[in-house]
Design a protein around this motif. Sequence first.
Motif, PDB file in Angstrom:
ATOM      1  N   ASN A  10       0.838  -1.194   0.000  1.00  0.00           N
ATOM      2  CA  ASN A  10       0.000   0.000   0.000  1.00  0.00           C
ATOM      3  C   ASN A  10       0.875   1.247   0.000  1.00  0.00           C
ATOM      4  OD1 ASN A  10      -2.447  -1.424   0.072  1.00  0.00           O
ATOM      5  ND2 ASN A  10      -2.363  -1.584   2.294  1.00  0.00           N
ATOM      6  N   ILE A  11       0.485   2.219  -0.811  1.00  0.00           N
ATOM      7  CA  ILE A  11       1.179   3.503  -0.872  1.00  0.00           C
ATOM      8  C   ILE A  11       0.135   4.605  -0.731  1.00  0.00           C
ATOM      9  CG2 ILE A  11       3.105   2.666  -2.281  1.00  0.00           C
ATOM     10  CD1 ILE A  11       1.677   3.934  -4.728  1.00  0.00           C
ATOM     11  N   LYS A  12       0.596   5.826  -0.580  1.00  0.00           N
ATOM     12  CA  LYS A  12      -0.314   6.957  -0.477  1.00  0.00           C
ATOM     13  C   LYS A  12      -1.162   7.028  -1.753  1.00  0.00           C
ATOM     14  CE  LYS A  12      -0.361  11.918   0.280  1.00  0.00           C
ATOM     15  NZ  LYS A  12       0.448  13.124   0.426  1.00  0.00           N
ATOM     16  N   ASN A  13      -2.466   7.053  -1.591  1.00  0.00           N
ATOM     17  CA  ASN A  13      -3.415   7.140  -2.699  1.00  0.00           C
ATOM     18  C   ASN A  13      -3.373   5.964  -3.662  1.00  0.00           C
ATOM     19  OD1 ASN A  13      -4.445   9.677  -1.882  1.00  0.00           O
ATOM     20  ND2 ASN A  13      -2.664  10.670  -2.790  1.00  0.00           N
ATOM     21  N   GLY A  14      -2.951   4.774  -3.191  1.00  0.00           N
ATOM     22  CA  GLY A  14      -2.954   3.660  -4.114  1.00  0.00           C
ATOM     23  C   GLY A  14      -2.236   2.425  -3.632  1.00  0.00           C
ATOM     24  N   ILE A  15      -1.782   1.658  -4.611  1.00  0.00           N
ATOM     25  CA  ILE A  15      -1.115   0.396  -4.353  1.00  0.00           C
ATOM     26  C   ILE A  15       0.064   0.248  -5.310  1.00  0.00           C
ATOM     27  CG2 ILE A  15      -2.684  -0.860  -5.907  1.00  0.00           C
ATOM     28  CD1 ILE A  15      -2.430  -3.265  -3.933  1.00  0.00           C
ATOM     29  N   MET A  16       1.140  -0.360  -4.812  1.00  0.00           N
ATOM     30  CA  MET A  16       2.293  -0.647  -5.656  1.00  0.00           C
ATOM     31  C   MET A  16       2.419  -2.159  -5.786  1.00  0.00           C
ATOM     32  SD  MET A  16       6.346   0.225  -5.252  1.00  0.00           S
ATOM     33  CE  MET A  16       6.080   1.973  -5.447  1.00  0.00           C
ATOM     34  N   LEU A  17       2.583  -2.617  -7.009  1.00  0.00           N
ATOM     35  CA  LEU A  17       2.844  -4.019  -7.273  1.00  0.00           C
ATOM     36  C   LEU A  17       4.267  -4.138  -7.800  1.00  0.00           C
ATOM     37  CD1 LEU A  17      -0.463  -5.037  -9.086  1.00  0.00           C
ATOM     38  CD2 LEU A  17       0.081  -5.211  -6.653  1.00  0.00           C
ATOM     39  N   LYS A  18       5.083  -4.892  -7.082  1.00  0.00           N
ATOM     40  CA  LYS A  18       6.474  -5.103  -7.489  1.00  0.00           C
ATOM     41  C   LYS A  18       6.523  -6.407  -8.277  1.00  0.00           C
ATOM     42  CE  LYS A  18      11.151  -4.883  -5.684  1.00  0.00           C
ATOM     43  NZ  LYS A  18      11.605  -3.984  -6.716  1.00  0.00           N
ATOM     44  N   LEU A  19       6.921  -6.313  -9.543  1.00  0.00           N
ATOM     45  CA  LEU A  19       6.999  -7.475 -10.424  1.00  0.00           C
ATOM     46  C   LEU A  19       8.422  -8.011 -10.438  1.00  0.00           C
ATOM     47  CD1 LEU A  19       4.369  -6.035 -11.225  1.00  0.00           C
ATOM     48  CD2 LEU A  19       4.814  -6.697 -13.559  1.00  0.00           C
ATOM     49  N   LYS A  20       8.550  -9.327 -10.237  1.00  0.00           N
ATOM     50  CA  LYS A  20       9.864  -9.971 -10.212  1.00  0.00           C
ATOM     51  C   LYS A  20       9.850 -11.167 -11.156  1.00  0.00           C
ATOM     52  CE  LYS A  20      10.809  -8.863  -5.379  1.00  0.00           C
ATOM     53  NZ  LYS A  20      11.208  -9.380  -4.065  1.00  0.00           N
ATOM     54  N   GLY A  21      10.885 -11.272 -11.964  1.00  0.00           N
ATOM     55  CA  GLY A  21      11.009 -12.422 -12.849  1.00  0.00           C
ATOM     56  C   GLY A  21      10.747 -12.057 -14.290  1.00  0.00           C
ATOM     57  N   GLU A  22       9.878 -12.825 -14.949  1.00  0.00           N
ATOM     58  CA  GLU A  22       9.568 -12.615 -16.358  1.00  0.00           C
ATOM     59  C   GLU A  22       8.054 -12.687 -16.554  1.00  0.00           C
ATOM     60  OE1 GLU A  22      11.780 -15.819 -18.132  1.00  0.00           O
ATOM     61  OE2 GLU A  22      13.642 -14.663 -18.085  1.00  0.00           O
ATOM     62  N   LEU A  23       7.525 -11.774 -17.354  1.00  0.00           N
ATOM     63  CA  LEU A  23       6.096 -11.784 -17.676  1.00  0.00           C
ATOM     64  C   LEU A  23       5.967 -12.282 -19.112  1.00  0.00           C
ATOM     65  CD1 LEU A  23       3.166 -11.310 -17.060  1.00  0.00           C
ATOM     66  CD2 LEU A  23       3.497  -8.865 -17.481  1.00  0.00           C
ATOM     67  N   MET A  24       5.641 -13.571 -19.210  1.00  0.00           N
ATOM     68  CA  MET A  24       5.568 -14.213 -20.519  1.00  0.00           C
ATOM     69  C   MET A  24       4.231 -14.941 -20.663  1.00  0.00           C
ATOM     70  SD  MET A  24       9.469 -15.632 -20.942  1.00  0.00           S
ATOM     71  CE  MET A  24       9.259 -16.910 -19.736  1.00  0.00           C
ATOM     72  N   PHE A  25       4.050 -15.565 -21.800  1.00  0.00           N
ATOM     73  CA  PHE A  25       2.810 -16.249 -22.141  1.00  0.00           C
ATOM     74  C   PHE A  25       2.292 -17.124 -21.005  1.00  0.00           C
ATOM     75  CE2 PHE A  25       0.673 -20.024 -23.798  1.00  0.00           C
ATOM     76  CZ  PHE A  25      -0.408 -19.437 -24.440  1.00  0.00           C
ATOM     77  N   VAL A  26       3.167 -17.867 -20.362  1.00  0.00           N
ATOM     78  CA  VAL A  26       2.764 -18.821 -19.333  1.00  0.00           C
ATOM     79  C   VAL A  26       2.063 -18.145 -18.150  1.00  0.00           C
ATOM     80  CG1 VAL A  26       4.987 -18.854 -18.113  1.00  0.00           C
ATOM     81  CG2 VAL A  26       3.524 -20.874 -18.070  1.00  0.00           C
ATOM     82  N   ASP A  27       2.389 -16.889 -17.858  1.00  0.00           N
ATOM     83  CA  ASP A  27       1.805 -16.172 -16.723  1.00  0.00           C
ATOM     84  C   ASP A  27       0.906 -15.004 -17.118  1.00  0.00           C
ATOM     85  OD1 ASP A  27       3.072 -17.722 -14.711  1.00  0.00           O
ATOM     86  OD2 ASP A  27       4.923 -16.600 -15.010  1.00  0.00           O
ATOM     87  N   ALA A  28       0.902 -14.633 -18.377  1.00  0.00           N
ATOM     88  CA  ALA A  28       0.208 -13.416 -18.809  1.00  0.00           C
ATOM     89  C   ALA A  28      -1.288 -13.450 -18.515  1.00  0.00           C
ATOM     90  CB  ALA A  28       0.451 -13.157 -20.297  1.00  0.00           C
ATOM     91  N   GLN A  29      -1.949 -14.562 -18.787  1.00  0.00           N
ATOM     92  CA  GLN A  29      -3.395 -14.608 -18.581  1.00  0.00           C
ATOM     93  C   GLN A  29      -3.750 -14.483 -17.099  1.00  0.00           C
ATOM     94  OE1 GLN A  29      -5.501 -17.976 -20.196  1.00  0.00           O
ATOM     95  NE2 GLN A  29      -7.475 -17.078 -19.727  1.00  0.00           N
ATOM     96  N   GLU A  30      -3.035 -15.198 -16.248  1.00  0.00           N
ATOM     97  CA  GLU A  30      -3.308 -15.111 -14.814  1.00  0.00           C
ATOM     98  C   GLU A  30      -3.047 -13.690 -14.304  1.00  0.00           C
ATOM     99  OE1 GLU A  30      -2.058 -17.212 -10.582  1.00  0.00           O
ATOM    100  OE2 GLU A  30      -1.281 -18.044 -12.456  1.00  0.00           O
ATOM    101  N   PHE A  31      -1.946 -13.083 -14.732  1.00  0.00           N
ATOM    102  CA  PHE A  31      -1.641 -11.702 -14.341  1.00  0.00           C
ATOM    103  C   PHE A  31      -2.752 -10.765 -14.803  1.00  0.00           C
ATOM    104  CE2 PHE A  31       0.169  -7.542 -15.398  1.00  0.00           C
ATOM    105  CZ  PHE A  31       0.679  -7.169 -14.159  1.00  0.00           C
ATOM    106  N   MET A  32      -3.182 -10.944 -16.049  1.00  0.00           N
ATOM    107  CA  MET A  32      -4.197 -10.084 -16.646  1.00  0.00           C
ATOM    108  C   MET A  32      -5.531 -10.203 -15.909  1.00  0.00           C
ATOM    109  SD  MET A  32      -5.461 -10.250 -20.597  1.00  0.00           S
ATOM    110  CE  MET A  32      -6.206 -11.860 -20.469  1.00  0.00           C
TER     111      MET A  32
END
Length: 108
Positions: A10-32
């Motif tokens: 949580n941050i002021k006025n929102g949320i921060m998501l820290k992404l680690k690793g690789e965002l590829m086909f195998v994870d894209a749908q779940e992330f989306m």
Amino acid sequence: MRDLVVEAKNIKNGIMLKLKGELMFVDAQEFMLKTPERVKGKGKNVVLDMDDLRFIDSSGLGSMLYVSQACKMQDQTMYIVRANDKVAKSLKTIKKVGTFELHDPVVE
């Protein structure tokens, strides 16, 4: 998710998501599909910190477009910060059709 870890803060006025690793086909749908629900009601600003994201493929870029549009529909603004040169270059190719802002400094 197999190649991607997402940590929320949580941050002021929102949320921060820290992404680690690789965002590829195998994870894209779940992330989306999970990210818009995860940030819903968490404030106006959705900040994706990509300092530890090593790579993003075309499916990952598509998921970014989907998430940015979902945030917009939730009256949120999506900011992408600290992307490495390779990831930033890929993001810039979709910037004109996306509804996100690409920044170097962290927005808090």
